[in-house]
Motif scaffolding. Structure first.
Motif, PDB file in Angstrom:
ATOM      1  N   LEU A 124       0.826  -1.215   0.000  1.00 33.18           N
ATOM      2  CA  LEU A 124       0.000   0.000   0.000  1.00 33.18           C
ATOM      3  C   LEU A 124       0.856   1.258   0.000  1.00 33.18           C
ATOM      4  CD1 LEU A 124      -2.849  -0.862   2.542  1.00 33.18           C
ATOM      5  CD2 LEU A 124      -2.835  -1.145   0.043  1.00 33.18           C
ATOM      6  N   ARG A 125       0.321   2.303  -0.612  1.00 34.03           N
ATOM      7  CA  ARG A 125       0.920   3.626  -0.584  1.00 34.03           C
ATOM      8  C   ARG A 125      -0.114   4.590   0.001  1.00 34.03           C
ATOM      9  NH1 ARG A 125       4.131   0.537  -1.146  1.00 34.03           N
ATOM     10  NH2 ARG A 125       5.706   0.240  -2.802  1.00 34.03           N
ATOM     11  N   PHE A 126       0.303   5.331   1.018  1.00 33.50           N
ATOM     12  CA  PHE A 126      -0.612   6.247   1.710  1.00 33.50           C
ATOM     13  C   PHE A 126      -0.315   7.669   1.252  1.00 33.50           C
ATOM     14  CE2 PHE A 126      -0.099   2.463   4.227  1.00 33.50           C
ATOM     15  CZ  PHE A 126      -1.379   2.195   4.686  1.00 33.50           C
ATOM     16  N   HIS A 127      -1.321   8.306   0.656  1.00 29.55           N
ATOM     17  CA  HIS A 127      -1.135   9.626   0.039  1.00 29.55           C
ATOM     18  C   HIS A 127      -1.654  10.771   0.912  1.00 29.55           C
ATOM     19  CE1 HIS A 127      -0.058   7.547  -3.699  1.00 29.55           C
ATOM     20  NE2 HIS A 127      -1.091   6.753  -3.458  1.00 29.55           N
ATOM     21  N   GLY A 128      -2.053  10.468   2.147  1.00 33.36           N
ATOM     22  CA  GLY A 128      -2.497  11.525   3.051  1.00 33.36           C
ATOM     23  C   GLY A 128      -3.957  11.895   2.875  1.00 33.36           C
ATOM     24  N   GLY A 129      -4.358  12.932   3.604  1.00 31.61           N
ATOM     25  CA  GLY A 129      -5.743  13.395   3.553  1.00 31.61           C
ATOM     26  C   GLY A 129      -5.820  14.893   3.394  1.00 31.61           C
ATOM     27  N   ILE A 176      -5.470   6.149  -0.585  1.00 31.95           N
ATOM     28  CA  ILE A 176      -4.598   4.978  -0.517  1.00 31.95           C
ATOM     29  C   ILE A 176      -4.555   4.331  -1.896  1.00 31.95           C
ATOM     30  CG2 ILE A 176      -4.155   2.753   0.585  1.00 31.95           C
ATOM     31  CD1 ILE A 176      -5.859   3.613   2.933  1.00 31.95           C
ATOM     32  N   SER A 177      -3.381   3.882  -2.297  1.00 31.90           N
ATOM     33  CA  SER A 177      -3.258   3.110  -3.538  1.00 31.90           C
ATOM     34  C   SER A 177      -2.444   1.855  -3.253  1.00 31.90           C
ATOM     35  CB  SER A 177      -2.588   3.936  -4.633  1.00 31.90           C
ATOM     36  OG  SER A 177      -1.238   4.232  -4.280  1.00 31.90           O
ATOM     37  N   SER A 178      -2.399   0.960  -4.223  1.00 31.83           N
ATOM     38  CA  SER A 178      -1.664  -0.293  -4.080  1.00 31.83           C
ATOM     39  C   SER A 178      -0.823  -0.551  -5.321  1.00 31.83           C
ATOM     40  CB  SER A 178      -2.632  -1.461  -3.855  1.00 31.83           C
ATOM     41  OG  SER A 178      -1.939  -2.696  -3.865  1.00 31.83           O
ATOM     42  N   ASN A 179       0.361  -1.150  -5.108  1.00 32.44           N
ATOM     43  CA  ASN A 179       1.192  -1.506  -6.252  1.00 32.44           C
ATOM     44  C   ASN A 179       0.818  -2.874  -6.816  1.00 32.44           C
ATOM     45  OD1 ASN A 179       2.223  -3.303  -4.392  1.00 32.44           O
ATOM     46  ND2 ASN A 179       4.234  -2.307  -4.228  1.00 32.44           N
ATOM     47  N   THR A 180      -0.247  -3.455  -6.228  1.00 30.48           N
ATOM     48  CA  THR A 180      -0.766  -4.749  -6.676  1.00 30.48           C
ATOM     49  C   THR A 180      -2.268  -4.625  -6.874  1.00 30.48           C
ATOM     50  OG1 THR A 180       0.916  -5.914  -5.382  1.00 30.48           O
ATOM     51  CG2 THR A 180      -0.994  -7.197  -6.087  1.00 30.48           C
ATOM     52  N   LYS A 181      -2.792  -5.239  -7.908  1.00 33.76           N
ATOM     53  CA  LYS A 181      -4.241  -5.179  -8.124  1.00 33.76           C
ATOM     54  C   LYS A 181      -4.940  -5.979  -7.033  1.00 33.76           C
ATOM     55  CE  LYS A 181      -7.839  -5.874 -11.602  1.00 33.76           C
ATOM     56  NZ  LYS A 181      -8.392  -4.526 -11.379  1.00 33.76           N
ATOM     57  N   LEU A 182      -5.897  -5.342  -6.355  1.00 34.90           N
ATOM     58  CA  LEU A 182      -6.613  -5.977  -5.248  1.00 34.90           C
ATOM     59  C   LEU A 182      -8.093  -6.075  -5.591  1.00 34.90           C
ATOM     60  CD1 LEU A 182      -5.004  -3.979  -2.278  1.00 34.90           C
ATOM     61  CD2 LEU A 182      -4.262  -6.172  -3.211  1.00 34.90           C
ATOM     62  N   ASP A 183      -8.746  -7.114  -5.082  1.00 34.77           N
ATOM     63  CA  ASP A 183     -10.186  -7.234  -5.324  1.00 34.77           C
ATOM     64  C   ASP A 183     -10.952  -6.398  -4.308  1.00 34.77           C
ATOM     65  OD1 ASP A 183     -10.304  -8.702  -2.926  1.00 34.77           O
ATOM     66  OD2 ASP A 183     -10.087 -10.617  -3.983  1.00 34.77           O
ATOM     67  N   GLU A 184     -12.241  -6.277  -4.546  1.00 31.91           N
ATOM     68  CA  GLU A 184     -13.084  -5.421  -3.714  1.00 31.91           C
ATOM     69  C   GLU A 184     -13.105  -5.866  -2.252  1.00 31.91           C
ATOM     70  OE1 GLU A 184     -14.684  -2.545  -4.291  1.00 31.91           O
ATOM     71  OE2 GLU A 184     -13.585  -2.550  -6.186  1.00 31.91           O
ATOM     72  N   SER A 185     -13.080  -7.171  -2.020  1.00 31.13           N
ATOM     73  CA  SER A 185     -13.148  -7.661  -0.637  1.00 31.13           C
ATOM     74  C   SER A 185     -11.917  -7.244   0.155  1.00 31.13           C
ATOM     75  CB  SER A 185     -13.286  -9.183  -0.623  1.00 31.13           C
ATOM     76  OG  SER A 185     -12.157  -9.804  -1.208  1.00 31.13           O
ATOM     77  N   GLU A 186     -10.747  -7.236  -0.507  1.00 33.60           N
ATOM     78  CA  GLU A 186      -9.547  -6.815   0.231  1.00 33.60           C
ATOM     79  C   GLU A 186      -9.544  -5.317   0.473  1.00 33.60           C
ATOM     80  OE1 GLU A 186      -4.840  -7.775   0.707  1.00 33.60           O
ATOM     81  OE2 GLU A 186      -5.855  -8.419  -1.130  1.00 33.60           O
ATOM     82  N   TRP A 187     -10.035  -4.552  -0.506  1.00 37.53           N
ATOM     83  CA  TRP A 187     -10.149  -3.105  -0.259  1.00 37.53           C
ATOM     84  C   TRP A 187     -11.112  -2.830   0.895  1.00 37.53           C
ATOM     85  CZ3 TRP A 187      -6.907   0.455  -1.088  1.00 37.53           C
ATOM     86  CH2 TRP A 187      -6.088   0.455  -2.213  1.00 37.53           C
ATOM     87  N   LYS A 188     -12.151  -3.632   0.993  1.00 37.68           N
ATOM     88  CA  LYS A 188     -13.072  -3.483   2.119  1.00 37.68           C
ATOM     89  C   LYS A 188     -12.359  -3.735   3.438  1.00 37.68           C
ATOM     90  CE  LYS A 188     -17.567  -5.019   3.879  1.00 37.68           C
ATOM     91  NZ  LYS A 188     -18.731  -5.919   3.650  1.00 37.68           N
ATOM     92  N   THR A 189     -11.504  -4.760   3.474  1.00 39.37           N
ATOM     93  CA  THR A 189     -10.711  -5.035   4.678  1.00 39.37           C
ATOM     94  C   THR A 189      -9.786  -3.865   5.001  1.00 39.37           C
ATOM     95  OG1 THR A 189     -10.743  -7.422   4.274  1.00 39.37           O
ATOM     96  CG2 THR A 189      -8.976  -6.580   5.677  1.00 39.37           C
ATOM     97  N   ILE A 190      -9.139  -3.319   3.973  1.00 42.33           N
ATOM     98  CA  ILE A 190      -8.203  -2.198   4.171  1.00 42.33           C
ATOM     99  C   ILE A 190      -8.919  -0.986   4.755  1.00 42.33           C
ATOM    100  CG2 ILE A 190      -6.802  -0.501   2.927  1.00 42.33           C
ATOM    101  CD1 ILE A 190      -6.048  -2.851   1.004  1.00 42.33           C
ATOM    102  N   TRP A 191     -10.099  -0.671   4.177  1.00 39.85           N
ATOM    103  CA  TRP A 191     -10.811   0.505   4.685  1.00 39.85           C
ATOM    104  C   TRP A 191     -11.414   0.251   6.062  1.00 39.85           C
ATOM    105  CZ3 TRP A 191      -9.437   4.915   3.172  1.00 39.85           C
ATOM    106  CH2 TRP A 191      -9.065   5.143   1.854  1.00 39.85           C
TER     107      TRP A 191
END
Length: 557
Positions: A124-129, A176-191
């Motif tokens: 993950l890459r965190f770009h701030g808010g 937030i971005s990722s250097n790997t393609k992630l599915d929706e379920s993992e993005w849900k976990t991340i958020w």
């Protein structure tokens, strides 16, 4: 080139050039006001939207939000990024995200160290808010006024007020971005992890209510609902604008904790206990166990009075939430801390209030005539429990004679907490403070008032409590004495009109639990810290003489 041609942002924080943190009484314009004005004037009106590869979430904060840029050592002011906009750094975002992860999640999303000093980056890459609300440029100048010692210990102020720059109730878009393609379920976990991290608060001074989100999850130990009215803090913009400041609750509970522990042990240990609870900087920074958030559901800002006596006011309702900032391994400790926070909140509600002039009942409610003859300053505040849950659970005094037992229970809760921390209460070695809560230093008196017009003691703050009868009795007065205090001096008397809430049978469920019902009555309570003055001694004698009167004050503690 002349100095005045340079914006304050590019000047050194020294006298004669720029001092944002310095509050100069009576100045037509503060450096902080000009600094903020010059800043937002040059900031771009809009930011470019992030690319499609960046995932975003927007969250609203309940009150002010501070990030310390660290670029000016003597002042706290925001990190400023692209196009002149304030932002929450990605590094800070990553730090609190990592703390909310499991070990496996932290290594996958944030990276892990290897033996020999190597490091594998996370995905993950965190770009701030950044703020999304266009009014983030308003109410940037924030004021801080330390008063703990003056309020509790003695008449020596710690320091004057100082200024910081913070955002008022911003809505922040986190990226937030990722250097790997992630599915929706993992993005849900991340958020979900991010929401858990955000719920602890972001930025500086989160334990005082700054940087708290609208929703707190997982770390709440006590929640209640309140409503109140009183004198709002006046901002320094010069036009008398007021602000309801959520940190009044933390200030009140910290002060009452000092009073209570100061009556149970010596000053050094009492300070250490309170620093552990609420945080402190004595001998090094201490992160307190407790954080606080207040989410208002209704907030009306108005003004009272005219001319020099014009004062901003608030009328507010909302949820007060106390949070656990640090993990407590022992469940017994967490249970004791929850009881302590509830007891401190109830103690504050029974005997006083929150915010400016909390030692006095609101004169607009209980002494309306005070303002009839000419302009006078607003005095007092009024707070009460709100909602059936709070009226059932948090109202601990439903009869006048319960006040003493309630105070004893609060002190016992404080002692229980001390003992769990390996400390032995020793009231014989109490702190030598003006308001240390000990039987030898404080008295609580009370009576039942039939209505808000039935207050007696509120008149004693302004006129004699006992008229002179020549040859029979002298005039008795505490007006402008050490008992009531005066300009630059904290008094020794608290006056509270505490709403009388009774329990009645539920007509829909006669065999169930009783339900609370408000009444027009009040418990009129006086908390007195006597001194050696003549006015104090005579006033105590007067109160003692009232105890046999049907409507007189009775000593409750």
């Amino acid at each position: 080139m002349q100095l005045k041609k340079f914006q304050l942002m590019f000047r050194a924080q020294i006298g004669g050039r720029c001092q944002i943190q310095r509050l100069i009484p009576g100045a037509n314009e503060q450096d902080a006001t000009r600094w903020a004005s010059e800043w937002v004037d040059k900031a771009y009106p809009h930011l470019k939207e992030p690319g499609n590869e960046v995932q975003t979430r927007t969250s609203a904060l309940t009150w002010r939000f501070i990030t310390n840029s660290g670029q000016d050592g003597s002042v706290i002011r925001p990190v400023i990024g692209a196009k002149g906009w304030p932002f929450y750094p990605g590094s800070s975002m990553k730090g609190i995200f990592r703390r909310a992860c499991t070990k496996e999640q932290a290594e996958r999303y944030c990276g892990k160290s290897l033996p020999g000093g190597d490091f594998i980056p996370g995905i993950l890459r965190f770009h701030g808010g950044y703020p999304t609300n266009t009014d983030w440029t308003e109410n940037l100048v924030d004021i801080v006024h330390p008063q703990q010692n003056w309020q509790v210990k003695d008449n020596n102020k710690e320091s004057g007020a100082f200024i910081q720059i913070s955002l008022y109730k911003p809505k922040l878009k986190f990226n937030i971005s990722s250097n790997t393609k992630l599915d929706e379920s993992e993005w849900k976990t991340i958020w979900n992890i991010w929401e858990k991290a955000l719920s602890t608060g972001i930025g500086c001074r989160v334990s005082a209510g700054y940087g708290q989100p609208q929703n707190n999850t997982g770390n709440v130990i006590y929640r209640t609902c309140l409503k109140g009215q009183g004198q709002a803090a006046k901002l320094i913009d010069g036009d008398g604008t007021g602000e309801f400041r959520a940190n009044i609750f933390r200030a009140a509970l910290r002060g009452h904790a000092l009073r209570l522990f100061g009556g149970l042990t010596d000053a050094e240990m009492a300070d250490r206990i309170v620093d552990n609870l609420f945080g402190g900087v004595r001998g090094g920074a201490t992160v307190g166990l407790l954080g606080m958030s207040f989410r208002d559901s209704r907030l009306d800002m108005e003004s009272f009075g005219s001319g020099n006596y014009s004062t901003p006011t608030y009328n507010v309702e909302g949820d007060l939430v106390w949070l656990l900032n640090r993990k407590l391994e022992n469940p017994e400790h967490k249970e004791a801390l929850t009881k302590l926070v509830a007891s401190l909140t109830q103690f504050a509600m029974v005997l006083g209030g929150f915010g400016k002039s909390w030692r006095r009942a609101d004169h607009r409610l209980f002494y309306e005539e005070y303002y009839e003859n000419g302009y006078k300053p607003l005095i007092g505040c009024h707070w009460q429990w709100l909602g059936e849950r709070s009226l059932s659970r948090d109202v601990q005094v439903r009869k006048l004679e319960q006040v003493g037992g309630f105070i004893n229970r609060v002190r016992q809760t404080a002692q229980d907490w001390m003992q769990l921390q390996g400390m032995t209460p020793n009231p014989a070695q109490k702190a030598a403070w003006r308001e240390a809560w000990h039987p030898s230093t404080v008295q609580v008196w009370g009576r039942e008032a039939d209505s808000k017009e039935d207050s007696e003691a509120i008149f004693w703050l302004h006129k004699p409590y006992q008229e002179e009868i020549r040859g029979v009795q002298p005039e008795g007065s505490i007006y402008r004495s050490s008992v009531t205090g005066q300009m630059g001096q904290i008094g020794r008397l608290w006056h509270r009109m505490y709403p009388f809430v009774r329990l009645v049978k539920n007509p829909e469920d006669p065999d169930g639990k009783p339900i609370p019902r408000t009444t027009p009555k009040y418990f009129e309570l006086l908390t007195l810290f006597p001194d050696d003055s003549t006015e104090s001694r005579q006033f105590v004698q007067f109160l003692n003489s009232q105890q046999n009167r049907p409507r007189g004050f009775k000593k409750l503690w």
